[in-house]
Each structure stands twice: as C-alpha cells, then as structure tokens.
Design a protein around this motif. Structure first.
Motif, PDB file in Angstrom:
ATOM      1  N   UNK A 155     -23.269  15.153  85.537  1.00  0.00           N
ATOM      2  CA  UNK A 155     -22.981  15.005  84.111  1.00  0.00           C
ATOM      3  C   UNK A 155     -21.542  15.307  83.755  1.00  0.00           C
ATOM      4  N   UNK A 156     -20.928  16.276  84.427  1.00  0.00           N
ATOM      5  CA  UNK A 156     -19.585  16.716  84.037  1.00  0.00           C
ATOM      6  C   UNK A 156     -18.499  16.238  85.005  1.00  0.00           C
ATOM      7  N   UNK A 157     -18.842  15.261  85.823  1.00  0.00           N
ATOM      8  CA  UNK A 157     -17.839  14.607  86.662  1.00  0.00           C
ATOM      9  C   UNK A 157     -17.263  13.403  85.916  1.00  0.00           C
ATOM     10  N   UNK A 202     -22.721   1.125  87.143  1.00  0.00           N
ATOM     11  CA  UNK A 202     -23.596   0.167  86.461  1.00  0.00           C
ATOM     12  C   UNK A 202     -24.764   0.887  85.797  1.00  0.00           C
ATOM     13  N   UNK A 203     -25.341   1.873  86.493  1.00  0.00           N
ATOM     14  CA  UNK A 203     -26.446   2.629  85.900  1.00  0.00           C
ATOM     15  C   UNK A 203     -25.983   3.398  84.662  1.00  0.00           C
ATOM     16  N   UNK A 225     -19.396  11.642  82.662  1.00  0.00           N
ATOM     17  CA  UNK A 225     -20.616  10.873  82.391  1.00  0.00           C
ATOM     18  C   UNK A 225     -21.216  11.315  81.060  1.00  0.00           C
ATOM     19  N   UNK A 226     -21.215  12.625  80.848  1.00  0.00           N
ATOM     20  CA  UNK A 226     -21.763  13.181  79.602  1.00  0.00           C
ATOM     21  C   UNK A 226     -21.068  12.570  78.393  1.00  0.00           C
ATOM     22  N   UNK A 230     -17.948   7.893  90.396  1.00  0.00           N
ATOM     23  CA  UNK A 230     -19.209   7.247  90.743  1.00  0.00           C
ATOM     24  C   UNK A 230     -18.976   6.022  91.619  1.00  0.00           C
ATOM     25  N   UNK A 231     -19.989   5.675  92.399  1.00  0.00           N
ATOM     26  CA  UNK A 231     -19.970   4.416  93.128  1.00  0.00           C
ATOM     27  C   UNK A 231     -20.118   3.267  92.132  1.00  0.00           C
TER      28      UNK A 231
END
Length: 244
Positions: free
Chosen positions: A138-140, A151-152, A95-96, A145-146
């Motif tokens: 953040x580090x996944x 979307x977020x 994600x980061x 994510x769902x």
C-alpha cells in the motif's frame, strides 16, 4: 430494462467507416466481451460508449438516459468507468494515494480543501487494495509494481467509485500467463455489483470470464450470443481463419 443500449452506431473518420450500424445491449451484472480481428471496430465501439468519441450516427442509452452527446465526465458521474490499455497510474505516488485520488474524484472541492476525506475514505482504500492483492504494498510507489500489478491497480482505481458499468480495453496486454489467470480471478467477484464490457485478444481469457460475446468484423456486428453459440458459429470461424 438493459443497463446499456447502443443502437445503429456509425463512426466515420474521413474516408474510413470504423463502425457501420453497430448494436450492443448490456444487461445488469453481465460480463460481455468484444472480440474480432484487428481493425474490426472494437476499440471505436468502446470509445463511443465511453464518450471518447461521438458517433456520426446512432444512440447510446445508459440506465435509461440518452448519453449519446454526454461528455466522459458526465458518463462517469452517471456510473460508467473506463480503463484503457495503457496504464495511467501515477507512478511517483503510493498505491494507497492512487486509490485515494480515484475516490476523491467524487468529493466536493470544499471537503478536499479542508482535508476531510482521507480519514473517511481509509477503509475503502484498504478494501480495494485487499481485493486486488496489493494491500501489502500500500505504501510503496506505483512505479515499483510489475506491469501486471499496475494493471490491477488501475482496475482497482476504476472500480473504487463503485460504477454500474466498467469498460476495460485489453487489460491483459503484456501480462504473463499467470498474471492473466489471476486477473480473471480478481474480476469475477465484481459481477455482483457491476457490469463489464471488455475488449480482449486473449480468447481463452475472455471465454473464461464472459457471459456473452459480440464479434465485430469491418465495423459491423457479426454475431452476439453465449460463448458456446459464438464459438460454434461458422461465420465467426471463417472470419478468424481468414484473418489468421
């Protein structure tokens, strides 16, 4: 002066007239919803604003500048950001790093080559993840994510460059009721710094967050106004009943 003005937009695909003289005005710090039956021209209007399609006729003005013929990249540099319905996050990256890449898109090639940006942008990356309730992950990889969380993440990526106008095309598609509720909560704070144009089929969701609505039908603007005004319009009610 309005932030965005679309005037007399016509878009013809072969024998199909997808837009037929559509007008749209977006004020600064306004949340504006585009609604209408399937095939009414909502997504085509959005694409003409974003530069994904060039109108057959008409003009698009953004922040006082005619951008009718401008490329999507030029519009992005001018302060416009777009998120389509299908997510385009990079699933193998964290994600980061997805947010970091969105921020680095505005960075010179020299700074990227010299790896100067990661440290400088760290606080901004973390702030965006915090704002969208993703900082603990953040580090996944984004693939973990769902659908709603992806979307977020993509909305966060679209907002990271601090645009003047965010365009969202059906952002709650495929979300659960709870994810839709949270999405509305996450979008509300951005009004202080960014206008929003949103195409959405969930009328309850769009009513809750938008200041004004524009209703399209068969490529034409049927009605524009406050949520209450549009809801009470007999012509709008008749169109939705006819297409139900």
């Amino acid at each position: 002066m309005a932030l965005l003005e679309a005037r007399g937009l016509i878009k013809i695909f072969g024998k199909l007239t997808a837009l037929n003289g559509a007008d749209l005005t977006i004020a600064h710090n306004e949340f504006h919803g585009l609604i209408g039956p399937n095939g009414s021209g909502k997504s085509t209007l959005m694409k003409c604003i974003a530069g994904a399609e060039t109108p057959t006729q008409g003009t698009v003005t953004f922040a006082g500048r005619d951008i009718t013929q401008a490329s999507p990249a030029e519009r992005a540099r001018a302060g416009m950001s777009l998120k389509f319905q299908i997510t385009s996050v990079l699933p193998a990256l964290t994600l980061y790093d997805n947010i970091l890449l969105a921020l680095q898109a505005q960075t010179s090639l020299l700074n990227l080559a010299l790896s100067r940006t990661r440290g400088v942008l760290h606080d901004k990356v973390m702030a965006m993840l915090e704002q969208f309730r993703l900082v603990d992950r953040a580090h996944e990889p984004a693939s973990a994510l769902s659908h709603g969380q992806q979307q977020w993440l993509e909305i966060a990526m679209a907002l990271a460059p601090e645009p003047k106008l965010l365009l969202l095309d059906e952002p709650t598609g495929g979300m659960s009721l709870e994810e839709r509720r949270v999405t509305g909560e996450l979008l509300q704070p951005i009004k202080a710094r960014c206008s929003l144009v949103i195409v959405e089929h969930d009328l309850d969701f769009i009513r809750d967050i938008c200041d004004r609505l524009t209703v399209l039908d068969q490529g034409q603007i049927l009605q524009t106004g406050s949520v209450q005004h549009v809801q009470s319009c007999p012509r709008v009610q008749e169109v939705y009943l006819r297409r139900a």
